[in-house]
Design a protein around this motif. Structure first.
Motif, PDB file in Angstrom:
ATOM      1  N   SER A   1      42.793  44.115  45.893  1.00  0.00           N
ATOM      2  CA  SER A   1      41.350  44.356  45.902  1.00  0.00           C
ATOM      3  C   SER A   1      40.986  45.771  45.462  1.00  0.00           C
ATOM      4  O   SER A   1      39.808  46.085  45.293  1.00  0.00           O
ATOM      5  N   ARG A   2      41.982  46.631  45.260  1.00  0.00           N
ATOM      6  CA  ARG A   2      41.744  48.003  44.801  1.00  0.00           C
ATOM      7  C   ARG A   2      42.837  48.372  43.798  1.00  0.00           C
ATOM      8  O   ARG A   2      43.667  49.237  44.046  1.00  0.00           O
TER       9      ARG A   2
ATOM     10  N   THR B   1      36.207  46.451  46.042  1.00  0.00           N
ATOM     11  CA  THR B   1      35.414  45.664  46.991  1.00  0.00           C
ATOM     12  C   THR B   1      33.963  45.599  46.548  1.00  0.00           C
ATOM     13  O   THR B   1      33.236  44.679  46.910  1.00  0.00           O
TER      14      THR B   1
ATOM     15  N   THR C   1      39.768  46.550  39.801  1.00  0.00           N
ATOM     16  CA  THR C   1      39.183  45.729  40.849  1.00  0.00           C
ATOM     17  C   THR C   1      38.730  46.613  41.999  1.00  0.00           C
ATOM     18  O   THR C   1      39.245  47.712  42.199  1.00  0.00           O
TER      19      THR C   1
ATOM     20  N   ASP D   1      39.263  38.944  48.408  1.00  0.00           N
ATOM     21  CA  ASP D   1      38.810  40.277  48.798  1.00  0.00           C
ATOM     22  C   ASP D   1      38.295  41.102  47.617  1.00  0.00           C
ATOM     23  O   ASP D   1      37.718  42.173  47.820  1.00  0.00           O
ATOM     24  N   VAL D   2      38.536  40.633  46.395  1.00  0.00           N
ATOM     25  CA  VAL D   2      37.995  41.339  45.229  1.00  0.00           C
ATOM     26  C   VAL D   2      36.504  41.039  45.134  1.00  0.00           C
ATOM     27  O   VAL D   2      36.101  39.887  45.002  1.00  0.00           O
TER      28      VAL D   2
ATOM     29  N   TYR E   1      39.111  36.603  40.549  1.00  0.00           N
ATOM     30  CA  TYR E   1      38.246  36.248  41.674  1.00  0.00           C
ATOM     31  C   TYR E   1      38.761  35.020  42.416  1.00  0.00           C
ATOM     32  O   TYR E   1      38.719  34.965  43.658  1.00  0.00           O
TER      33      TYR E   1
ATOM     34  N   HIS F   1      41.931  36.077  44.516  1.00  0.00           N
ATOM     35  CA  HIS F   1      41.847  37.174  45.473  1.00  0.00           C
ATOM     36  C   HIS F   1      40.449  37.249  46.088  1.00  0.00           C
ATOM     37  O   HIS F   1      39.546  37.908  45.547  1.00  0.00           O
TER      38      HIS F   1
END
Length: 360
Positions: free
Chosen positions: A324-325, A340, A338, A281-282, A276, A279
């Protein structure tokens, strides 16, 4: 790292095994000590069915239990896992006679992992393979201390939309049959040993998998340790707010409602914190004991709750095309994913999850 051998290592098999393991460990730079109080790794030998617990004085000490497993050894959960718990160990090593010149060596982890070094393997490589299973534990640092602060803002005492998504995620994991039943530690351990385990690690039970979701730039909600993940409702008991990692004291800073006696947050909180913070965007992270094909995996079987496992996962997330993915395999353990949001993660992995984790 200093290590020591304790217990009953005087049987011919144990003497042979301890000499071979010690030789390899010393060749790798580890130091043998006769004083258990100085050791970071304690290798505890005991006869089959007679576990002798090692009582740690600090969380930083790892224990590897070495014994004989029953013949035939066919079920690592029923035949090996209770021995692991009764020995208060991080890893159980069971020697089983084989058709080879040496016994098969079965390893059972707290995450219910199971893998084997075979007795007919190359004799020059046999003890190096054994050491390779112990090495990640010998080099790891646990981050399982919690520093509780009763300062959760009152509007969050009963949760919010994010904790509602965590509840749904737990229900979905249960629906997909990805939540092994919590192991009844209190039914396996004598009362005295169970009290020791709770005092040292705050463990009230063993359950598997965890769920978290970002609250803001720094804080995130996360499931507690040792609770039923299919029914995550109560704030401070089932779901906790993680504020930070205190590097100086080596523990997670956790916020809770002032009227609630909190449980500890999941042991994987350090891993989630790393992701977190790096990143933005996570928005959510999901961990469970399953697998997916075609994913990148960690190279070593680090124990849960260690900085080393967290860093290994964070390194793979960082190198992903879209952090994020990302789907990361934890060797001999499961998946960290991970997304959104938690809902987005479940949409993305729908129909792709394998319930059996490959062991290597």
């Amino acid at each position: 790292m200093d290590f020591t051998f304790v217990g009953s290592s005087d049987s011919p098999t144990f003497v042979w095994f301890s000499e071979g393991l010690r030789k390899v460990m010393e060749s790798e730079g580890h130091r043998y000590t006769r004083h258990a109080g100085d050791a970071r790794l304690v290798v505890n030998f005991f006869p089959q069915g007679k576990p002798r617990p090692v009582r740690r004085h600090a969380q930083a000490v790892f224990v590897c239990a070495v014994t004989e497993f029953p013949v035939p050894f066919t079920d690592h959960i029923s035949q090996g896992y209770p021995t692991l718990l009764r020995a208060l160990a991080n890893l159980a090593v069971g020697l089983v006679p084989s058709s080879g010149a040496r016994p098969d060596v079965h390893f059972v982890t707290l995450e219910q992992g199971h893998y084997t070094v075979h007795g007919n393997d190359d004799p020059e490589d046999y003890f190096r393979q054994v050491y390779a299973r112990i090495e990640p534990m010998a080099l790891s640092t646990l981050v399982i201390e919690n520093f509780f602060e009763p300062d959760l803002p009152e509007p969050l005492w009963n949760g919010d939309a994010i904790t509602a998504s965590i509840y749904r995620a737990g229900r979905q994991l249960n629906k997909l049959n990805l939540l092994p039943a919590p192991f009844p530690v209190d039914e396996v351990l004598p009362a005295r040993d169970f009290r020791h385990l709770k005092r040292l690690f705050g463990i009230g039970g063993l359950s598997y998998g965890n769920v978290s979701a970002r609250y803001d730039d720094e804080w995130f909600w996360m499931s507690a340790s040792g609770v039923d993940k299919s029914n995550l409702k109560e704030i401070g008991q089932h779901i906790l707010m993680v504020k930070d990692y205190d590097a100086q004291r080596n523990g997670m800073v956790v916020s809770h409602p002032p009227a609630v006696q909190p449980r500890r947050v999941s042991v994987d909180a350090i891993e989630h914190w790393m992701i977190y913070r790096e990143h933005p965007d996570v928005g959510a992270i999901l961990h469970f004991h399953g697998w997916m094909n075609g994913i990148r995996s960690t190279e070593f079987n680090y124990p849960c709750g260690t900085r080393e496992l967290g860093q290994a996962v964070a390194d793979i997330v960082r190198e992903a095309e879209d952090p994020s993915r990302c789907v990361v395999g934890l060797k001999n353990h499961g998946l960290t994913i991970t997304g959104t949001s938690l809902d987005e993660i479940f949409e993305r992995i729908d129909g792709k999850v394998l319930r059996t984790v490959p062991m290597a």
